[in-house]
Motif scaffolding. Structure first.
Motif, PDB file in Angstrom:
ATOM      1  N   ARG A 138      81.297  77.097  49.688  1.00 36.64           N
ATOM      2  CA  ARG A 138      81.584  78.525  49.825  1.00 36.64           C
ATOM      3  C   ARG A 138      81.074  79.001  51.178  1.00 36.64           C
ATOM      4  O   ARG A 138      80.002  78.597  51.625  1.00 36.64           O
ATOM      5  N   ILE A 139      81.844  79.868  51.805  1.00 35.09           N
ATOM      6  CA  ILE A 139      81.462  80.442  53.088  1.00 35.09           C
ATOM      7  C   ILE A 139      81.497  81.952  52.929  1.00 35.09           C
ATOM      8  O   ILE A 139      82.526  82.518  52.545  1.00 35.09           O
ATOM      9  N   VAL A 177      94.742  78.379  54.134  1.00 32.35           N
ATOM     10  CA  VAL A 177      95.533  79.087  53.133  1.00 32.35           C
ATOM     11  C   VAL A 177      94.909  80.463  52.955  1.00 32.35           C
ATOM     12  O   VAL A 177      93.755  80.577  52.515  1.00 32.35           O
ATOM     13  N   GLN A 178      95.660  81.497  53.328  1.00 36.91           N
ATOM     14  CA  GLN A 178      95.143  82.857  53.224  1.00 36.91           C
ATOM     15  C   GLN A 178      95.543  83.456  51.890  1.00 36.91           C
ATOM     16  O   GLN A 178      96.643  83.243  51.410  1.00 36.91           O
ATOM     17  N   SER A 179      94.603  84.190  51.318  1.00 43.30           N
ATOM     18  CA  SER A 179      94.832  84.800  50.018  1.00 43.30           C
ATOM     19  C   SER A 179      94.573  86.295  50.103  1.00 43.30           C
ATOM     20  O   SER A 179      93.737  86.748  50.875  1.00 43.30           O
ATOM     21  N   GLU A 180      95.256  87.032  49.291  1.00 40.30           N
ATOM     22  CA  GLU A 180      95.026  88.476  49.172  1.00 40.30           C
ATOM     23  C   GLU A 180      94.020  88.778  48.065  1.00 40.30           C
ATOM     24  O   GLU A 180      93.771  89.933  47.751  1.00 40.30           O
ATOM     25  N   LEU A 181      93.454  87.725  47.495  1.00 36.33           N
ATOM     26  CA  LEU A 181      92.507  87.901  46.394  1.00 36.33           C
ATOM     27  C   LEU A 181      91.084  88.036  46.920  1.00 36.33           C
ATOM     28  O   LEU A 181      90.734  87.420  47.929  1.00 36.33           O
ATOM     29  N   SER A 185      86.654  86.868  42.794  1.00 36.52           N
ATOM     30  CA  SER A 185      87.541  86.999  41.635  1.00 36.52           C
ATOM     31  C   SER A 185      87.780  85.650  40.962  1.00 36.52           C
ATOM     32  O   SER A 185      87.743  84.596  41.596  1.00 36.52           O
ATOM     33  N   GLU A 186      88.039  85.723  39.673  1.00 33.21           N
ATOM     34  CA  GLU A 186      88.368  84.503  38.933  1.00 33.21           C
ATOM     35  C   GLU A 186      89.681  83.898  39.430  1.00 33.21           C
ATOM     36  O   GLU A 186      89.839  82.673  39.442  1.00 33.21           O
ATOM     37  N   ALA A 187      90.591  84.742  39.870  1.00 28.53           N
ATOM     38  CA  ALA A 187      91.877  84.250  40.364  1.00 28.53           C
ATOM     39  C   ALA A 187      91.695  83.445  41.652  1.00 28.53           C
ATOM     40  O   ALA A 187      92.337  82.411  41.839  1.00 28.53           O
ATOM     41  N   PHE A 188      90.804  83.905  42.547  1.00 29.07           N
ATOM     42  CA  PHE A 188      90.547  83.144  43.777  1.00 29.07           C
ATOM     43  C   PHE A 188      89.877  81.818  43.427  1.00 29.07           C
ATOM     44  O   PHE A 188      90.242  80.768  43.960  1.00 29.07           O
ATOM     45  N   LEU A 190      90.421  77.847  52.368  1.00 27.96           N
ATOM     46  CA  LEU A 190      91.064  78.948  51.657  1.00 27.96           C
ATOM     47  C   LEU A 190      90.275  80.215  51.964  1.00 27.96           C
ATOM     48  O   LEU A 190      89.065  80.267  51.698  1.00 27.96           O
ATOM     49  N   THR A 191      90.949  81.191  52.556  1.00 28.78           N
ATOM     50  CA  THR A 191      90.277  82.429  52.913  1.00 28.78           C
ATOM     51  C   THR A 191      90.641  83.516  51.906  1.00 28.78           C
ATOM     52  O   THR A 191      91.769  83.572  51.408  1.00 28.78           O
ATOM     53  N   ALA A 192      89.670  84.367  51.630  1.00 33.13           N
ATOM     54  CA  ALA A 192      89.862  85.469  50.689  1.00 33.13           C
ATOM     55  C   ALA A 192      90.118  86.757  51.467  1.00 33.13           C
ATOM     56  O   ALA A 192      89.869  86.838  52.672  1.00 33.13           O
TER      57      ALA A 192
END
Length: 159
Positions: free
Chosen positions: A36-37, A86-90, A94-97, A126-128
Motif C-alpha cells: 500500500r502506498i 491502472v487508475q481507479s475512481e474508487l 473502499s472495499e471495492a478498491f 493501481l491508483t485510487a
C-alpha cells in the motif's frame, strides 16, 4: 536480453525448474506481494526505484533456458520491467478498491511465467481516486524467496 552471464542452478532452482518442465503452465511458484502506498504516487520515481532494485539484484534479471537439454541461469545485464498503471475512481479505503487490487493480483498470479525467456517478475500500480495506491508485484519462486522478497522491498523503500 542484453549480454550478461550464464551460471549453474542451485539445488532448489533445479528442483523448481524440473517441476516446471514436467508440468508447464502451472502457477504454483508465483509469489505475490501487495504494498500500500499512501499519498500521491510519483510514477516516474517509482519506476526509477524499481529499476534500481532490479539492477541491484541479479536474480530479478534471470531466466532459465535449456542449453543442450540442461537448464542454466542466464542473467541479463539489464532488463526492462513494465509498470502498468491502472487508475481507479474508487477511494483507496473502499472495499471495492480492495477487491479490484486483489483481483488484479490474482490475475497476475494466474498468468504463467516463461522460465526460458523471462521476465520472472511482474509489476502493476493501481491508483485510487483519493491519493492512495497499491503496488502489486508477482515474482517466480525460482528467483525470489520470502527472505529475498523482504530484502527487495526494503531496497525499494530506500530507493
Amino acid at each position: 536480453m542484453a549480454s550478461g552471464y550464464i551460471a549453474g542452478l542451485s539445488f532448489g532452482q533445479r528442483q523448481i525448474r524440473m517441476a516446471e518442465l514436467l508440468r508447464p503452465g502451472r502457477t504454483l511458484f508465483a509469489m505475490p506481494l501487495l504494498a500500500r502506498i499512501s499519498g500521491r504516487v510519483d510514477v516516474d520515481a517509482l519506476r526509477a526505484a524499481l529499476d534500481a532494485v532490479v539492477r541491484r539484484h541479479d536474480g530479478l534479471r534471470a531466466s532459465f533456458p535449456l542449453v543442450d537439454g540442461t537448464p542454466v541461469q542466464a542473467v541479463a545485464d539489464d532488463r526492462c520491467f513494465p509498470l502498468p498503471v491502472v487508475q481507479s475512481e474508487l477511494p483507496c479505503a473502499s472495499e471495492a478498491f480492495e477487491a479490484r487490487v486483489l483481483a488484479r493480483a490474482q490475475a497476475m498470479v494466474d498468468e504463467p511465467f516463461d522460465l526460458s525467456a523471462g521476465p520472472l517478475v511482474r509489476f502493476c500500480l493501481l491508483t485510487a481516486a483519493d491519493a492512495g495506491a497499491a503496488l502489486v508485484a508477482v515474482c517466480h519462486h525460482i528467483v525470489c524467496d520470502g527472505a529475498s522478497l523482504n530484502l527487495c522491498l526494503r531496497d525499494l523503500t530506500a530507493a
